[in-house]
Write an enzyme that holds these catalytic residues in place. Structure first.
Site, mmCIF file in Angstrom:
data_model
loop_
_atom_site.group_PDB
_atom_site.id
_atom_site.type_symbol
_atom_site.label_atom_id
_atom_site.label_comp_id
_atom_site.label_asym_id
_atom_site.label_seq_id
_atom_site.Cartn_x
_atom_site.Cartn_y
_atom_site.Cartn_z
ATOM 1 C CG ASP A 37 -81.466 5.087 -26.595
ATOM 2 O OD1 ASP A 37 -81.029 3.916 -26.572
ATOM 3 O OD2 ASP A 37 -82.571 5.412 -26.105
ATOM 4 N N GLY A 94 -92.262 3.185 -23.034
ATOM 5 C CA GLY A 94 -93.492 3.881 -22.694
ATOM 6 C C GLY A 94 -94.126 3.323 -21.438
ATOM 7 C CG HIS A 145 -83.328 -0.673 -24.271
ATOM 8 N ND1 HIS A 145 -83.259 0.400 -25.124
ATOM 9 C CD2 HIS A 145 -82.080 -1.203 -24.227
ATOM 10 C CE1 HIS A 145 -82.024 0.514 -25.589
ATOM 11 N NE2 HIS A 145 -81.290 -0.457 -25.061
ATOM 12 N N GLY A 146 -86.620 0.236 -21.599
ATOM 13 C CA GLY A 146 -88.010 0.310 -21.163
ATOM 14 C C GLY A 146 -88.185 0.026 -19.691
ATOM 15 C CG ASN A 172 -81.478 2.321 -21.598
ATOM 16 O OD1 ASN A 172 -80.432 2.203 -20.971
ATOM 17 N ND2 ASN A 172 -81.541 2.151 -22.900
#
EC number: 4.1.2.29
Length: 290
Positions: free
Chosen positions: A85, A181, A208-209, A230
């Protein structure tokens, strides 16, 4: 059991409108939880090592050996992708491939598009010789990724088209409003841009995220071409909450197995829940291995 490329897995997921989860590994017990969840849900799974944690985890060869041994010892029969990643350079991607990783992400998203494409092409040329799938990123996902802090920069559709055509990647992470996050406020994905990029590139997209994004937005992203999602923060929060609770309720506890096990079980349950949410549960039989 050998690791598998994610190319065919993601193509099937995109075609059938479900997504395969990528779950980042943070140690041996964490890896066991991810693999066990996949086996119980009969779901293909992408186990990922973030480049910034590779040395912490012992290096590329150690990671590949650990995950491979666990697959064998746990009698895992579902397809498992071992993925790098946010690979920081072509050289790091080559090291991962040489160590046995079956998939890599080259992250040139912080570079001008011409440099991003050149770096990505170098990786795809090498990966193709080893049957390894490649993911690239255009635009920047906001938030923090293992110490790297950045703002959101939406992917440009022309740049997305260029990188797909010029590098022959297998999956594209187009930044469209997600962050690494915890989210501050309600996530707001760019669905209009997402639809246009999906139509233009016609390859599996990667989100992502995704931790903390509402289920309805996840489902819409899947219908618009996202075949890989992800998850890391939600697993870390689940583990931390349970571990913190164990110490608060058992201040004299000192045996690692005693205070680590509940957190690892929470990770497994989080992964299983995400597999059901993404629609990948029960899909392993389509490409059963072992």
């Amino acid at each position: 059991m050998a690791f598998v490329s994610m190319k065919e897995l993601l193509e099937d997921a995109k075609r059938e409108q479900y997504a395969i989860g990528q779950f980042n590994i943070n140690g041996l017990q964490w890896t066991k939880a991810i693999l066990q969840a996949a086996q119980k849900e009969q779901s293909p799974v992408i186990a990922a090592a973030s480049d910034r944690l590779v040395d912490y985890l012992g290096g590329f060869k150690t990671i590949a050996a650990m995950v491979g041994a666990l697959i064998e010892d746990m009698a895992i029969t579902v397809p498992v992708v071992l993925h790098l990643d946010h690979g920081s350079s072509a050289e790091r991607c080559r090291q991962a491939i040489d160590a046995g990783f079956s998939s890599v992400m080259i992250d040139g998203s912080h570079q001008p598009i011409d440099e991003n494409i050149a770096m990505t092409k170098e990786v795809t040329d090498y990966a193709a010789k080893h049957g390894v799938s490649v993911e690239a990123e255009v635009g920047t996902v906001g938030g923090m990724e293992d110490g790297l802090v950045g703002g959101v920069r939406y992917a440009d559709i022309t740049e997305c088209e260029r990188i797909v055509k010029e590098t022959n990647i297998d999956a594209l992470a187009a930044a469209l409003g997600s962050v690494h996050g915890k989210y501050q406020g309600e996530p707001n994905l760019g669905f209009k841009e997402m639809e246009a990029i999906s139509r233009m590139t016609d390859i599996p997209l990667v989100l992502h995220g995704a931790s903390g994004i509402p289920q309805d937005q996840i489902k819409k992203a899947i219908t618009l071409g996202h075949a890989k999602i992800n998850i890391n923060t939600e697993c870390m929060v689940a583990w931390t909450d349970e571990t913190r609770r164990m110490f608060q309720e058992n201040s004299d506890l000192y045996e690692p197995r005693g205070y680590l096990t509940p957190g690892i079980e929470a990770v497994e349950e989080t992964v299983r829940s995400k597999m059901r949410e993404f629609g990948s549960a029960g899909k392993a039989a389509k490409q059963q291995v072992g």
